[in-house]
Design an enzyme around this catalytic site. Sequence first.
Site, PDB file in Angstrom:
ATOM      1  N   SER A 439     -40.969  11.704  12.055  1.00 23.35           N
ATOM      2  CA  SER A 439     -41.273  11.543  10.633  1.00 23.35           C
ATOM      3  C   SER A 439     -42.509  12.349  10.214  1.00 23.35           C
ATOM      4  CB  SER A 439     -41.433  10.051  10.325  1.00 23.35           C
ATOM      5  OG  SER A 439     -41.443   9.820   8.941  1.00 23.35           O
ATOM      6  N   LYS A 464     -36.361  12.974  12.695  1.00 19.86           N
ATOM      7  CA  LYS A 464     -36.185  12.163  11.482  1.00 19.86           C
ATOM      8  C   LYS A 464     -36.633  13.021  10.294  1.00 19.86           C
ATOM      9  CE  LYS A 464     -37.417   7.795   9.277  1.00 19.86           C
ATOM     10  NZ  LYS A 464     -38.015   8.352   8.051  1.00 19.86           N
TER      11      LYS A 464
END
Length: 538
Positions: A439, A464
């Site tokens: 992320s 991600k």
Amino acid sequence: METAASRLAPRLFSSSHKRNPCFNLLFIHRCTSSYSQLTRIYINHLSLPSLYVRKTYATRKTRCNGVGKNHPSQGSYNSSFHASTPLEINLNFKRFRSNFIQGAKILKIACCRGKLKQVALVGFFRMVVGVVFVMAISLTVSTAPSCALTEENLLFLEAWRAVDRAYYDKTFNGQSWFRYRETALKNEPMNTREETYAAIKKMLSTLDDPFTRFLEPEKFKSLRSGTKAALTGVGLSFAYPRVLDGTDQGFVVMSSTPDGPAYKAGIVPGDIILAIDDISTENMDIYDAADRLQGPEGSSVDVTIRKGSDINHITLKRERVKRNPVKSTLCEIPGAGKENSRVGYIKLTTFNQNASEAVREAINKLRNDNVKAFVLDLRNNSGGLFPQGIEIAKIWLEKGVIVYICDSRGVRDIYEADGANTVAASEPLVVLVNKGTASASEILAGALKDNKRAVLYGEPTFGKGKIQSVFELSDGSGLAVTVARYETPAHTDIDKVGIIPDHPLPMPFPMDEEGFCGCIRDLSSPCNLNPAQLFAKL
């Protein structure tokens, strides 16, 4: 035979002709179909000496533009009565007929124009009335359902509206989002709060996006607490459910907080959480799992962990885990070149509210120790607050694109460094990554790599590549909604792929700062990294 025109002549040439001479002449012209009828009309005029057996003079103009100046309808009358001879009658009749026909033709044009204007005005008025009438009906129809909406319906609509405005895929997984709203309000039971929550979850499931989730009030509170400086739990970060090797499914451990309960129990990145308190995680919501792992300080929770082929049952005691996002240390390397004799090591464990300020403080502290190069360790950093990732990238970059924010139609926003917040843009920099880097950590690593600011060591990151925003609903519940996907400065979409490092790390390679310093000091260590090679530019 007496015609309509001959019968009406006395009335038409009465005093009313002064009010509307256009109408009188035009009416006679339309009603007169033959020469003889016109003659009879004229004879009728002669029988009305008080009106027309006079010498008439034009003294003023009327609204019937274009009529001859001597036409009776244009003037006032100033004459005396006298008897007319046949010759006068004949001459007067010819003059009457000529002037009448000429005036009538011109009056017909003028009056037709007036009639067209009247028709146009009437048509426009009818159109306006029709539009207002239709709008009134539409407004009544559109507002009628709102009057009938219950409190539960309004909460459902609040969730629907949040997704409608923020969701990154405006095709909504190939469905009509408006039609779904109408169908749900008509068919889904929403008599209780539980039924409304179920309807919202069903709506979000149609998006086929595991990152877009509904959060009951307690779960929403738990999610928000995860971005704060401290919480009570076991110190685990884990990923969304995913199939790992085709047979096992569960939550993948991404990191364990140093000195936290899970860390002390030996739970490491890559381990799989199969159950929590004997409840399987196979179909468990990730926020439900987070809620189960947190609890009162001092209480216990049982987890079932798979390590490779081994399955372990571990009891963890919850503690108040202080989430200091940064640890730093100075690594001195005897005998190394002057430039790399002192290396500043910074381990960033999460992107919480304190992250960017903590990184800035660590850099300044290490600079006071005269470091010549930096190592930024993002291993097992599962991300956190997106804005913090952007701010930390600006610390290391003087200029350049940090990330592209995209939706289904392409790039919609660009985050860039402009040098205003730069702290360390010149010293050599190495970034360490692994499969627990995800992320916001991937955004940071990708920005530093693509801008040639840092060399990446380790293994491919988690992958991600979507960004979520959290929306609170009026009853305290909330939504985590995927608002965008991101691409690195080189336009690499890393979703489910990750960022590929420039070089691998020797295995095994220590996770802590002291172990790292030992590897670059000890030339005989299996994990040794030559400082000159470590900081070599691509």
